[in-house]
Write an enzyme that holds these catalytic residues in place. Structure first.
Site, PDB file in Angstrom:
ATOM      1  N   GLN A   1       0.688  -1.138   0.097  1.00  0.00           N
ATOM      2  CA  GLN A   1      -0.055  -0.052   0.038  1.00  0.00           C
ATOM      3  C   GLN A   1       0.743   1.279   0.142  1.00  0.00           C
ATOM      4  O   GLN A   1       1.920   1.210   0.529  1.00  0.00           O
ATOM      5  CB  GLN A   1      -0.993   0.057   1.150  1.00  0.00           C
ATOM      6  CG  GLN A   1      -1.896   1.046   1.319  1.00  0.00           C
ATOM      7  CD  GLN A   1      -2.292   1.505   2.774  1.00  0.00           C
ATOM      8  OE1 GLN A   1      -2.111   2.515   3.195  1.00  0.00           O
ATOM      9  NE2 GLN A   1      -3.014   0.515   3.312  1.00  0.00           N
TER      10      GLN A   1
ATOM     11  N   HIS B   1       1.353   5.748   0.402  1.00  0.00           N
ATOM     12  CA  HIS B   1       0.873   6.817   0.896  1.00  0.00           C
ATOM     13  C   HIS B   1       1.055   7.718  -0.299  1.00  0.00           C
ATOM     14  O   HIS B   1       2.177   7.907  -1.036  1.00  0.00           O
ATOM     15  CB  HIS B   1       1.742   7.479   1.726  1.00  0.00           C
ATOM     16  CG  HIS B   1       1.186   7.097   3.252  1.00  0.00           C
ATOM     17  ND1 HIS B   1       2.369   7.164   4.450  1.00  0.00           N
ATOM     18  CD2 HIS B   1       0.316   6.470   3.533  1.00  0.00           C
ATOM     19  CE1 HIS B   1       1.712   6.610   5.431  1.00  0.00           C
ATOM     20  NE2 HIS B   1       0.677   6.104   4.909  1.00  0.00           N
TER      21      HIS B   1
ATOM     22  N   GLU C   1      -3.785   5.492  -0.500  1.00  0.00           N
ATOM     23  CA  GLU C   1      -4.122   6.279   0.749  1.00  0.00           C
ATOM     24  C   GLU C   1      -3.581   7.725   0.675  1.00  0.00           C
ATOM     25  O   GLU C   1      -2.418   7.936   0.359  1.00  0.00           O
ATOM     26  CB  GLU C   1      -3.837   5.499   2.040  1.00  0.00           C
ATOM     27  CG  GLU C   1      -4.292   6.594   3.369  1.00  0.00           C
ATOM     28  CD  GLU C   1      -3.721   5.904   4.535  1.00  0.00           C
ATOM     29  OE1 GLU C   1      -4.277   6.299   5.756  1.00  0.00           O
ATOM     30  OE2 GLU C   1      -2.745   5.118   4.524  1.00  0.00           O
TER      31      GLU C   1
ATOM     32  N   GLU D   1      -9.453   2.947   6.608  1.00  0.00           N
ATOM     33  CA  GLU D   1      -8.590   2.123   7.806  1.00  0.00           C
ATOM     34  C   GLU D   1      -8.133   2.984   9.041  1.00  0.00           C
ATOM     35  O   GLU D   1      -7.215   2.530   9.532  1.00  0.00           O
ATOM     36  CB  GLU D   1      -7.336   1.661   6.900  1.00  0.00           C
ATOM     37  CG  GLU D   1      -6.392   2.802   6.615  1.00  0.00           C
ATOM     38  CD  GLU D   1      -4.786   2.119   6.103  1.00  0.00           C
ATOM     39  OE1 GLU D   1      -4.788   0.879   6.188  1.00  0.00           O
ATOM     40  OE2 GLU D   1      -4.289   2.726   5.929  1.00  0.00           O
TER      41      GLU D   1
ATOM     42  N   GLN E   1      -4.624  -2.313  10.442  1.00  0.00           N
ATOM     43  CA  GLN E   1      -3.291  -1.722  10.282  1.00  0.00           C
ATOM     44  C   GLN E   1      -2.515  -1.685  11.563  1.00  0.00           C
ATOM     45  O   GLN E   1      -3.019  -0.994  12.566  1.00  0.00           O
ATOM     46  CB  GLN E   1      -3.421  -0.292   9.670  1.00  0.00           C
ATOM     47  CG  GLN E   1      -2.378   0.475   9.544  1.00  0.00           C
ATOM     48  CD  GLN E   1      -2.498   1.791   9.236  1.00  0.00           C
ATOM     49  OE1 GLN E   1      -1.790   2.544   8.439  1.00  0.00           O
ATOM     50  NE2 GLN E   1      -3.450   2.578   9.620  1.00  0.00           N
TER      51      GLN E   1
ATOM     52  N   ASP F   1       5.150   2.061   8.007  1.00  0.00           N
ATOM     53  CA  ASP F   1       4.864   3.508   7.237  1.00  0.00           C
ATOM     54  C   ASP F   1       5.208   4.785   7.920  1.00  0.00           C
ATOM     55  O   ASP F   1       4.958   5.801   7.674  1.00  0.00           O
ATOM     56  CB  ASP F   1       3.240   3.485   6.968  1.00  0.00           C
ATOM     57  CG  ASP F   1       2.330   3.272   8.100  1.00  0.00           C
ATOM     58  OD1 ASP F   1       2.787   2.959   9.283  1.00  0.00           O
ATOM     59  OD2 ASP F   1       1.378   3.548   8.001  1.00  0.00           O
TER      60      ASP F   1
ATOM     61  N   SER G   1       1.968  -0.388   5.181  1.00  0.00           N
ATOM     62  CA  SER G   1       0.560   0.233   5.255  1.00  0.00           C
ATOM     63  C   SER G   1       0.513   1.630   5.020  1.00  0.00           C
ATOM     64  O   SER G   1      -0.011   2.625   5.492  1.00  0.00           O
ATOM     65  CB  SER G   1      -0.106   0.185   6.525  1.00  0.00           C
ATOM     66  OG  SER G   1       0.590   0.332   7.687  1.00  0.00           O
TER      67      SER G   1
END
Length: 570
Positions: free
Chosen positions: A158, A160, A187, A238, A313, A352, A379
């Site tokens: 995943q 950012h 995200e 999330e 997460q 993350d 994440s």
């Protein structure tokens, strides 16, 4: 040599203590800029086991758990009660609790014991029992356990997607590049909350421009986030945080029951939901109740399971600096990730949050999830330079793409990413930026100029882009919400401005909201919008020759890094 003569030898002519140049050099190393603290159980600074952790126990009377980890029901706090009533299989609690913790730990790493059998056993144990099991495992054994226990067969990743200017054009371009590079989820968040509609629309468009089927979310306060989801601008959430002590839970303006209700609100509207927790939060908020970080995180994960969320997460996340500062802190992080998998939850295993000045240390921390694979190894891998990361900086960022791809190649490990060419990157960044430009014009939003598009296409980050009129953007975003614009309007805008294929992709994402299959545990979508989850593609690892193996087309993709000697050219 006397003490006095020794001091003379160690001092210079001005009576200053002489320093070892070797030690001085080591003192200047990046790792010594990090923060460390001795174990201090009374204040919660203990990773794996506190002398104040409760002893595992359970008592069931008339189908109700009346004792949990040494506490009678009348003394339960609301976390205890929620776990007892919703997170433990009462019908097998006493049977599971009777199995020695060491035996359960050995079953986790035993290739002859299936994942299904482990899930069955663990479904009846308490948080204190879970912590006791994890304490028997070293980090290699935890990695072995994660390789067997993660929900989905194929690991994922995943990203950012943010920037300092909240520039929707850059968000779209970065999202397209991130999707091209292989991220299954993306995200975003904002420095200015009212930019949320622009950010979420840009992320939706950009993600599908880079690769069909990428899931997206916009991290905002809950009411806004839910509304964005209902309108079809996002596909998952999330940021539903849970905590391990009642005091901290209340400080977060919530209870396990309110989180369960919010989970239902999202899920009933077709949004995939993943909770967030992480060791160290209770220490940071001053109410650890003297318990270990691992035990408190177990309570968080049991709340997540009891609330019906398909995943979590976790892995300390934004509190990693606290957990990493104590002995065995990084061991605890992989331990809590494993607990999530043992409870049958999707695990987005953090990585993350930047936590160390040492490149060596940040890489070592990530290897514990990278090597065995988790449902989402990060994440939030920063798909932009870290100065643009509005989530406070990731353990890896856009400048680490090549290193990460080489590590995949070195170890024949699938870390969820792929090498790309410069031509591919420029193409998808321009496609996404032009699509946002067209949608904004069609919907009567603030202008996106050709110059802004061109700057974003070639930019490294927001330092290389043109400034937008922030005040006009915010007013336009507010107007967008007042006009009731939805994802269907975005589809129509794309379809009528020459972006038919992209419109079809976003329409397919909206259809998934009705189908609902991507709400299954650990669900992601492939480029044909087919769901891969822990339900239809379960992890079937059971030793050498089983489970997911990096080979065939995927291995050829991973090997094809740009800076190699390509024998096809000779």
């Amino acid at each position: 040599m006397t003490a006095e003569s020794y001091n003379i030898v160690c001092s210079d002519k001005n009576n200053n203590m002489k320093r070892s140049k070797r030690i001085e050099t080591l003192d200047r190393r990046a790792v010594n800029m990090d923060g460390f603290i001795d174990e201090w159980p009374e204040m919660g600074f203990v990773a794996m086991h506190s002398p104040y952790d409760p002893k595992p126990s359970v008592k069931v009377e008339n189908g109700v758990i009346t004792e949990l980890d040494g506490k009678s029901r009348e003394k339960f706090d609301f976390i205890d009660q929620f776990i007892a009533d919703y997170a433990i299989r009462i019908d097998r609690a006493e049977k599971s609790m009777a199995i020695p913790s060491l035996e359960i730990a050995r079953k986790i790493v035993d290739i002859h014991v299936t994942r299904k059998e482990i899930l069955e056993i663990v479904s009846g144990i308490t948080p204190a029992k879970m912590a006791e099991v994890i304490n028997y495992l070293n980090v290699v054994e935890m990695m072995m356990g994660m390789q067997k226990m993660r929900a989905r067969k194929v690991p994922g990743n995943q990203a950012h997607i943010t920037n300092l200017k909240d520039d929707p054009v850059q968000i779209a371009a970065d999202a397209a590049e991130g999707a091209l590079r292989g991220f299954s989820e993306e995200e975003t968040t904002m420095g200015v909350a009212r930019y949320a509609p622009f950010s979420s629309i840009a992320l939706l468009i950009g993600s599908q421009a880079g690769r069909k089927g990428v899931l997206t979310q916009c991290s905002a306060e809950e009411a806004t986030e839910l509304e964005l989801g209902i309108r079809g601008f996002t596909t998952y959430a999330e940021t539903l945080s849970v905590y391990g002590t009642e005091k901290v839970f209340v400080d977060g303006d919530d209870t396990p029951y309110s989180k369960a209700f919010l989970n239902s609100a999202y899920a009933s509207r077709g949004l995939k939901v993943r909770f967030t927790s992480g060791s160290g939060s209770e220490v940071l908020m001053g109410s650890s109740e003297k318990k270990s970080m691992l035990y408190l995180e177990c309570r968080c994960l049991y709340c997540t399971k009891g609330a019906g969320s398909q995943g979590i997460q976790n892995g300390s996340v934004s509190c990693i600096g606290v957990t990493a500062g104590v002995p065995a802190g990084i061991r605890e992080v992989i331990g809590e990730n494993l607990v999530a998998a043992l409870l049958g939850l999707e695990c987005a295993s953090s990585n993350d949050q930047s936590f160390s000045n040492s490149d060596m240390r940040r890489t070592a921390r990530t290897m514990l999830q990278f090597m065995p694979g988790t449902d989402f190894i990060f994440s939030g891998y920063a798909a932009e330079p870290n100065y643009d990361n509005m989530f406070a900086g990731s353990n890896f960022d856009a400048e680490d793409f090549d290193d990460y791809n080489v590590m995949q190649r070195d170890m024949q490990v699938d870390g969820g990413l792929r090498p790309v060419t410069e031509e591919e990157v420029i193409r998808v960044r321009r496609y996404a930026a032009k699509a946002v430009q067209a949608v904004f014009k069609y919907l009567g939003l603030t202008e996106v100029t050709d110059e802004q598009v061109e700057a974003v296409v070639y930019a490294h980050g927001s330092k290389d882009t043109l400034n937008r009129d922030a005040a006009a953007d915010i007013m336009s975003a507010d107007d967008l919400m007042k006009r009731g614009i939805t994802g269907v309007d975005v589809v129509k805008a794309l379809s009528e401005t020459g972006f038919e294929e992209l419109a079809e992709s976003i329409l397919n994402m909206l259809k998934q909201r009705v189908i609902g299959d991507y709400m299954h545990t650990a669900a992601i979508l492939d480029e044909n919008f087919q769901v891969m989850s822990g339900v239809n593609t379960p992890n079937d690892y059971q030793g050498p020759g089983t489970g997911y193996r990096v080979d065939g087309k995927r291995w050829e993709e991973i090997k094809a890094i740009p800076h190699r000697i390509n024998i096809d050219e000779f």
